[in-house]
Design an enzyme around this catalytic site. Sequence first.
Site, PDB file in Angstrom:
ATOM      1  N   GLN A  17       0.783  -1.240   0.000  1.00 37.56           N
ATOM      2  CA  GLN A  17       0.000   0.000   0.000  1.00 37.56           C
ATOM      3  C   GLN A  17       0.817   1.293   0.000  1.00 37.56           C
ATOM      4  O   GLN A  17       0.507   2.229  -0.747  1.00 37.56           O
ATOM      5  CB  GLN A  17      -0.951   0.022   1.218  1.00 37.56           C
ATOM      6  CG  GLN A  17      -1.839   1.247   1.216  1.00 37.56           C
ATOM      7  CD  GLN A  17      -2.804   1.361   2.375  1.00 37.56           C
ATOM      8  OE1 GLN A  17      -3.364   2.411   2.600  1.00 37.56           O
ATOM      9  NE2 GLN A  17      -3.006   0.298   3.136  1.00 37.56           N
ATOM     10  N   GLU A 139       1.245  -1.262   8.265  1.00 36.86           N
ATOM     11  CA  GLU A 139       0.446  -0.121   8.736  1.00 36.86           C
ATOM     12  C   GLU A 139       0.355   0.009  10.264  1.00 36.86           C
ATOM     13  O   GLU A 139       0.738   1.023  10.838  1.00 36.86           O
ATOM     14  CB  GLU A 139      -0.975  -0.251   8.149  1.00 36.86           C
ATOM     15  CG  GLU A 139      -2.001   0.706   8.689  1.00 36.86           C
ATOM     16  CD  GLU A 139      -1.745   2.148   8.293  1.00 36.86           C
ATOM     17  OE1 GLU A 139      -1.483   2.391   7.117  1.00 36.86           O
ATOM     18  OE2 GLU A 139      -1.817   3.041   9.166  1.00 36.86           O
ATOM     19  N   ASP A 168       0.561   3.813   6.000  1.00 45.32           N
ATOM     20  CA  ASP A 168       0.819   3.459   4.597  1.00 45.32           C
ATOM     21  C   ASP A 168       0.524   4.626   3.660  1.00 45.32           C
ATOM     22  O   ASP A 168       1.423   5.196   3.051  1.00 45.32           O
ATOM     23  CB  ASP A 168      -0.052   2.269   4.188  1.00 45.32           C
ATOM     24  CG  ASP A 168       0.527   0.951   4.671  1.00 45.32           C
ATOM     25  OD1 ASP A 168       1.742   0.900   4.912  1.00 45.32           O
ATOM     26  OD2 ASP A 168      -0.229  -0.010   4.803  1.00 45.32           O
ATOM     27  N   GLY A 246      -7.787  20.210  18.921  1.00 41.47           N
ATOM     28  CA  GLY A 246      -7.467  21.625  18.771  1.00 41.47           C
ATOM     29  C   GLY A 246      -7.855  22.436  19.994  1.00 41.47           C
ATOM     30  O   GLY A 246      -8.198  21.892  21.044  1.00 41.47           O
ATOM     31  N   GLY A 247      -7.833  23.750  19.843  1.00 38.14           N
ATOM     32  CA  GLY A 247      -8.137  24.627  20.969  1.00 38.14           C
ATOM     33  C   GLY A 247      -9.634  24.809  21.197  1.00 38.14           C
ATOM     34  O   GLY A 247     -10.042  25.499  22.138  1.00 38.14           O
TER      35      GLY A 247
HETATM   36  N1  CAO Z   1      11.582 -10.314  -9.033  1.00 34.89           N
HETATM   37  C1  CAO Z   1      12.226 -11.127  -8.167  1.00 34.89           C
HETATM   38  N2  CAO Z   1      12.212 -10.936  -6.834  1.00 34.89           N
HETATM   39  C2  CAO Z   1      11.500  -9.902  -6.386  1.00 34.89           C
HETATM   40  C3  CAO Z   1      10.809  -9.009  -7.230  1.00 34.89           C
HETATM   41  C4  CAO Z   1      10.876  -9.262  -8.623  1.00 34.89           C
HETATM   42  N3  CAO Z   1      10.247  -8.476  -9.510  1.00 34.89           N
HETATM   43  N4  CAO Z   1      10.206  -8.077  -6.470  1.00 34.89           N
HETATM   44  C5  CAO Z   1      10.512  -8.366  -5.194  1.00 34.89           C
HETATM   45  N5  CAO Z   1      11.291  -9.452  -5.136  1.00 34.89           N
HETATM   46  C6  CAO Z   1      11.866 -10.088  -3.953  1.00 34.89           C
HETATM   47  C7  CAO Z   1      12.748  -9.147  -3.152  1.00 34.89           C
HETATM   48  O1  CAO Z   1      13.983  -8.982  -3.775  1.00 34.89           O
HETATM   49  C8  CAO Z   1      12.837  -9.880  -1.837  1.00 34.89           C
HETATM   50  O2  CAO Z   1      13.797 -10.904  -1.927  1.00 34.89           O
HETATM   51  P1  CAO Z   1      14.974 -11.121  -0.844  1.00 34.89           P
HETATM   52  O3  CAO Z   1      14.356 -11.050   0.499  1.00 34.89           O
HETATM   53  O4  CAO Z   1      15.491 -12.482  -1.215  1.00 34.89           O
HETATM   54  O5  CAO Z   1      15.993 -10.062  -1.051  1.00 34.89           O
HETATM   55  C9  CAO Z   1      11.462 -10.578  -1.768  1.00 34.89           C
HETATM   56  O6  CAO Z   1      10.860 -10.407  -3.051  1.00 34.89           O
HETATM   57  C10 CAO Z   1      10.533 -10.071  -0.709  1.00 34.89           C
HETATM   58  O7  CAO Z   1      10.489  -8.651  -0.672  1.00 34.89           O
HETATM   59  P2  CAO Z   1      10.083  -7.935   0.682  1.00 34.89           P
HETATM   60  O8  CAO Z   1      10.979  -8.441   1.784  1.00 34.89           O
HETATM   61  O9  CAO Z   1      10.040  -6.476   0.461  1.00 34.89           O
HETATM   62  O10 CAO Z   1       8.596  -8.462   0.873  1.00 34.89           O
HETATM   63  P3  CAO Z   1       7.892  -9.108   2.131  1.00 34.89           P
HETATM   64  O11 CAO Z   1       6.572  -9.562   1.629  1.00 34.89           O
HETATM   65  O12 CAO Z   1       8.728 -10.127   2.821  1.00 34.89           O
HETATM   66  O13 CAO Z   1       7.699  -7.878   3.135  1.00 34.89           O
HETATM   67  C11 CAO Z   1       6.945  -5.687   3.735  1.00 34.89           C
HETATM   68  C12 CAO Z   1       6.687  -6.952   2.910  1.00 34.89           C
HETATM   69  C13 CAO Z   1       5.882  -4.667   3.338  1.00 34.89           C
HETATM   70  C14 CAO Z   1       6.800  -6.016   5.232  1.00 34.89           C
HETATM   71  C15 CAO Z   1       8.356  -5.146   3.438  1.00 34.89           C
HETATM   72  O14 CAO Z   1       8.488  -4.981   2.051  1.00 34.89           O
HETATM   73  C16 CAO Z   1       8.664  -3.813   4.124  1.00 34.89           C
HETATM   74  O15 CAO Z   1       8.896  -3.762   5.333  1.00 34.89           O
HETATM   75  N6  CAO Z   1       8.662  -2.721   3.355  1.00 34.89           N
HETATM   76  C17 CAO Z   1       9.020  -1.400   3.855  1.00 34.89           C
HETATM   77  C18 CAO Z   1       7.915  -0.793   4.672  1.00 34.89           C
HETATM   78  C19 CAO Z   1       6.614  -0.705   3.939  1.00 34.89           C
HETATM   79  O16 CAO Z   1       6.500  -0.138   2.872  1.00 34.89           O
HETATM   80  N7  CAO Z   1       5.585  -1.210   4.569  1.00 34.89           N
HETATM   81  C20 CAO Z   1       4.232  -0.968   4.075  1.00 34.89           C
HETATM   82  C21 CAO Z   1       3.596  -2.164   3.614  1.00 34.89           C
HETATM   83  S1  CAO Z   1       1.927  -1.818   3.278  1.00 34.89           S
HETATM   84  O17 CAO Z   1       1.174  -2.202   4.687  1.00 34.89           O
END
Ligand code: CAO
Length: 424
Positions: A17, A139, A168, A246-247
């Site tokens: 998001q 979030e 988010d 607010g106030g």
């Molecule tokens: N091709 C191949 N691999 C891909 C890819 C693609 N096109 N796009 C993503 N990936 C891979 C990444 O490289 C990563 O691999 P590694 O861990 O091996 O390096 C893997 O997909 C997972 O990516 P991620 O760790 O970002 O995803 P997740 O689902 O495990 O975590 C989240 C999700 C949101 C917790 C994490 O991305 C995060 O903390 N983001 C920053 C904060 C944020 O934006 N949070 C808001 C989320 S909305 O509520």
Amino acid sequence: MSKALDGVRILDFTHVQSGPTCTQLLAWFGADVIKVERPGVGDITRGQLRDIPGVDSLYFTMLNHNKRSITIDSKHTKGKELLEELIRTCDVLVENFAPGALDRMGFTWERVQQLNPRMIMASVKGFGPGPYEECKVYENVAQCAGGAASTTGFDDGPPLVTGAQIGDSGTGLHLALGIVAALYQRNATGRGQRVLAAMQDGVLNLCRVKLRDQQRLAHGPLKEYPQYPFGEFGESVPRAGNASGGGQPGSILKCKGWESDPNAYIYFITQAPVWDKICKVIGKEEWITDPEYAKPEARLPHLVEIFATIEAWTMTKGKLEAMAILNEYDIPCGPILSMKEIAEEQSLRDTGTVVEIDHPTRGKYLSVGNPIKMSDSITEVTRSPLLGEHTDEILRDVLKFDEAKIAEFKNSGAMTPPTRVAAE
Ligand code: CAO
């Protein structure tokens, strides 16, 4: 018609998001947003909270309007090659991967600068530099870490998260502003830069008034809080229920029908300049001159009684009826509108804040359009892309590949689901 960000090309490496809200806004302002997705899978939200089997979820479609989608396996050698080409071509790279993920793909900030010194590389992370910077964040984690949860809810209940996605979508907004500012600065410097919006920071920014109150606590009780004058104040800002931040003291009051309708309430603000009018409307004209009620400071110890008296009046009116009467007297108030009422509100449709979109596999659905209106950059909301829908178009028109080169990349396995042997 021209758009504010015409000519800006965005390599959109976002998912879920926070990042997608940012790039969607930029797309609405006219940027060409190229969303890179994992072959066969795409943004995880395509399949989350599905209401119709096999169809992109509303979660995805409502956060990815006006974008183009290309599938690239970023861990495949040829996929990396393609991404390098796109980095050379784009103005902004936006990502919200977990900390370190982009570096592991090989796209460190140093590498990105080598490929394109004008590139603006913008990231959402859960936390800024410090003890938690390696953490994954969603979030509600941000709402808790940014001070929203500890200051939301009632004094005698647990901390509460809010339905507004301040962690988010709120951080997406912050990041979009940073990107636009960096684009503006690049006009003068010719250089790109890094832009970071941490979700904890974004939430705290939105909780600014609570840090204000934290410091006011050192100088005495917070007199507009419901804890005053009978309750206790501890060391940190307490939860203020529905009291106004607010106030001008305010509260949520019952309206006619509250027994059966969970949204038959109105937010009522006892704004000082209209105190006389409030007293007249609720039939308490004696409060206009009574020294216990006449001045805002004098009223603070009586707020519970004051709001109970106003509520006795609002309970005799429907929420919209009460609003109509109060508006006549310029008394600030707000009916509690349900999502059903908002979805059906014609004036929001008329302004494009609520839009009906047609989608090839799901049909018609409602979405929230651009909440920011510009007179010379009108938003036209178009549907979200299907997974990889624009792959060929982007290879041909953006990267200027000929048919042989398109075939070379498409046959390499870098753009199809991984039946491949990992290249690295
Ligand atoms: N091709 C191949 N691999 C891909 C890819 C693609 N096109 N796009 C993503 N990936 C891979 C990444 O490289 C990563 O691999 P590694 O861990 O091996 O390096 C893997 O997909 C997972 O990516 P991620 O760790 O970002 O995803 P997740 O689902 O495990 O975590 C989240 C999700 C949101 C917790 C994490 O991305 C995060 O903390 N983001 C920053 C904060 C944020 O934006 N949070 C808001 C989320 S909305 O509520």
